[in-house]
Write an enzyme that holds these catalytic residues in place. Structure first.
Site, PDB file in Angstrom:
ATOM      1  N   GLU A  50     -14.645  -3.573  -0.083  1.00 44.24           N
ATOM      2  CA  GLU A  50     -15.356  -2.741   0.903  1.00 44.24           C
ATOM      3  C   GLU A  50     -15.503  -1.302   0.438  1.00 44.24           C
ATOM      4  OE1 GLU A  50     -14.711  -4.832   5.246  1.00 44.24           O
ATOM      5  OE2 GLU A  50     -14.114  -2.763   5.005  1.00 44.24           O
ATOM      6  N   HIS A  73      -2.210 -24.359 -12.262  1.00 45.34           N
ATOM      7  CA  HIS A  73      -2.646 -25.754 -12.251  1.00 45.34           C
ATOM      8  C   HIS A  73      -3.999 -25.888 -11.569  1.00 45.34           C
ATOM      9  CE1 HIS A  73       1.317 -27.087 -13.686  1.00 45.34           C
ATOM     10  NE2 HIS A  73       1.722 -26.004 -13.032  1.00 45.34           N
ATOM     11  N   LYS A  84     -22.289  -6.657  11.692  1.00 46.12           N
ATOM     12  CA  LYS A  84     -21.901  -6.474  13.096  1.00 46.12           C
ATOM     13  C   LYS A  84     -23.156  -6.315  13.964  1.00 46.12           C
ATOM     14  CE  LYS A  84     -17.373  -4.161  12.502  1.00 46.12           C
ATOM     15  NZ  LYS A  84     -16.558  -2.988  12.790  1.00 46.12           N
TER      16      LYS A  84
HETATM   17  O1  PA5 Z   1     -11.981  -1.476   6.736  1.00 54.75           O
HETATM   18  C1  PA5 Z   1     -12.773  -1.475   7.645  1.00 54.75           C
HETATM   19  O2  PA5 Z   1     -13.267  -0.430   8.098  1.00 54.75           O
HETATM   20  C2  PA5 Z   1     -13.183  -2.763   8.328  1.00 54.75           C
HETATM   21  O3  PA5 Z   1     -12.697  -3.883   7.659  1.00 54.75           O
HETATM   22  C3  PA5 Z   1     -12.642  -2.781   9.743  1.00 54.75           C
HETATM   23  O4  PA5 Z   1     -11.244  -2.680   9.702  1.00 54.75           O
HETATM   24  C4  PA5 Z   1     -13.049  -4.054  10.486  1.00 54.75           C
HETATM   25  O5  PA5 Z   1     -14.438  -4.204  10.479  1.00 54.75           O
HETATM   26  C5  PA5 Z   1     -12.552  -4.005  11.933  1.00 54.75           C
HETATM   27  O6  PA5 Z   1     -13.002  -2.833  12.551  1.00 54.75           O
HETATM   28  P1  PA5 Z   1     -12.296  -2.232  13.809  1.00 54.75           P
HETATM   29  O7  PA5 Z   1     -10.904  -1.880  13.451  1.00 54.75           O
HETATM   30  O8  PA5 Z   1     -13.111  -1.032  14.155  1.00 54.75           O
HETATM   31  O9  PA5 Z   1     -12.352  -3.272  14.888  1.00 54.75           O
END
Ligand code: PA5
Length: 463
Positions: free
Chosen positions: A290, A319, A433
């Site tokens: 990310e 394996h 989203k």
């Molecule tokens: O790292 C990130 O920003 C994302 O993976 C969020 O943690 C994930 O989308 C969940 O978002 P939120 O904590 O706002 O519900």
């Protein structure tokens, strides 16, 4: 306190050859850029990169521990409702620092810890079928307070609690961790009077495990969060060091960058030779993917950047994937996670002295065999000119885990500088989203829904 060691011998050209390994000159070149990267990241410490300072938020740590003390003995199950950065760190640290059989509850009185980081109806439906909500404390975690998966879980478990306990009583069974003022979960906290914790400004989801996001459920499940934070603080001090070769985050970030940019290895494999560390690879996969997987550079140019994280577990994947790793394309480099001292020593009994294929194992230990397989894997990778580095954990304990978390978070921030991408946004996640909101018919997303529905017709066949 024992330090984590990063050994990059087997990533170097003099060990795996110049085509796939790094020369001293390549590392030295990168060290200059790395110094600038470090200064840029550290300059943002008190601005938008507040996650760097999480190990020092002592009043928050005390609040969390006080809450965990007050809740001790009251619940059989701690249930995290959260996803992505709101879940993966907790899952990894629970696996690393509690017994692998913790949730069977055979040896201790601590609550079980479940992290429900999915909305598959078979996961949530089975949870409702198996567990009495009156025995659960639900920790709803969402930084944005708008994530559909987490919000829907909240609504489901809130209703189950109210049906079982009544409106007034249910409040004690919910705890919310979210932004201090923004997002609908904060509004719900105000209306319902739930216990709440704050995800601070400047702490993105995937950098949040050392904030109340991870600390609350981990403390509730009996994990020594102070030990983890001390390890993180110790590593933080090492990662401020301008001297490239003394700073593990600088070295690791530089190797990642060079492996992709100079050695054409877009795949980054975290190969854990520890069952307990295995899910740190999942946590790191999200952090890397990310943060660095970005279409555009910081100047807005299309670059389609990013390594592809891969998770592997030793010896299990010897394996399974090892064949590909040693003989497949030269498109991967490897990070081995190795543990020097296990908690247990398990002897292998001697038997069948006349059968050599068994005899050599007798009177040895599983520890010796595990270490031999790990070292053997590294030998095989090296012989096949596959570069690797190894993080040596002296033991799997809170201090070592805290060091690893802080080191990798800082390394990824530095990678953002090397790759010239914004390591702290996630436009690709947001796009998914938004599409889900549109498909669920949320007001304000009508145009997106129409756009999705007018997409090209599908091509499929019955199989
Ligand atoms: O790292 C990130 O920003 C994302 O993976 C969020 O943690 C994930 O989308 C969940 O978002 P939120 O904590 O706002 O519900």
């Amino acid at each position: 306190m024992e330090q984590l060691v990063l050994d990059y011998t087997h990533a170097m050209a003099d060990v795996v050859g110049p085509e796939h390994g790094l020369t001293r000159a390549e590392l030295a070149d990168c060290a200059a850029a790395s110094k600038i990267a470090l200064a840029a990241v550290q300059a943002r410490r008190t601005k938008d990169l507040r996650w760097l300072d999480l190990p020092y938020q002592t009043s928050v740590h005390e609040q969390v521990l006080d809450y965990a003390d007050r809740m001790a003995g009251r619940f059989q199950n701690i249930v995290v409702c959260g996803i992505g950065g709101s879940a993966l760190g907790t899952i990894a640290l629970q696996q690393a620092l509690n017994s692998p059989y913790h949730n069977l509850g055979a040896r201790q009185s601590l609550p079980r810890l479940f992290v429900l980081d999915n909305i598959d109806p078979d996961l949530i439906g089975e949870f409702l079928a198996q567990f009495d909500p009156s025995e659960c404390l639900f920790n709803v975690i969402s930084k944005s307070g708008t994530t559909a998966e987490t919000t829907s879980q909240f609504l489901i478990f809130q209703q189950a609690l109210i049906e079982r306990l009544g409106r007034k009583e249910h409040v004690e069974h919910l705890c919310v961790t979210t932004d201090e003022s923004k997002g609908v979960m904060r509004e719900i906290v105000r209306r319902e009077g739930y216990q709440s914790f704050v995800v601070p400004e400047g702490v993105g989801g995937r950098f949040s495990v050392l904030s109340p996001v991870g600390l609350v459920p981990l403390a509730l499940a009996g994990i020594d969060i102070k030990g983890v934070l001390k390890g993180a603080a110790d590593m933080d001090a090492r990662c401020r060091n301008e001297d490239f070769h003394s700073n593990p985050a600088q070295v690791y970030a530089a190797i990642q960058w060079l492996m992709q940019a100079r050695k054409r290895k877009p795949m980054s494999v975290t190969f854990s030779y520890s069952q307990r560390l295995a899910l740190l690879a999942d946590w790191y996969a999200q952090l890397l993917a990310e943060s660095i997987g970005k279409r555009q550079s910081r100047k807005g140019v299309d670059v389609f950047a990013g390594p592809t994280p891969i998770r592997a577990l030793g010896v299990t994947d010897q394996h399974s994937q090892m064949q590909l790793y040693t003989e497949g394309p030269h498109d991967k480099w490897f990070t081995l996670l190795s543990v020097e001292r296990s908690d247990y020593s398990v002897p292998i009994p001697a038997a069948y002295a006349d059968l050599e294929a068994i005899r050599y194992l007798g009177d040895r230990t599983l520890n010796e065999l595990f270490a031999a397989e790990r070292d053997g894997a590294r030998v095989a990778l090296t012989a096949a000119q596959r570069p690797s580095v190894t993080f040596h954990f002296p033991k799997v304990n809170p201090h070592a885990i805290g060091q690893y978390i802080q080191c990798l978070e800082i390394a990824v921030a530095l990678m953002g500088e090397h790759y010239d991408v914004d390591a702290f946004d996630q436009p690709g996640v947001e796009a998914g989203k938004i599409a889900a909101y549109a498909l669920m018919g949320r007001t304000g997303f009508e145009a997106k829904k129409a756009e999705i529905e007018s997409a090209a017709p599908s091509s499929r066949l019955r199989v």
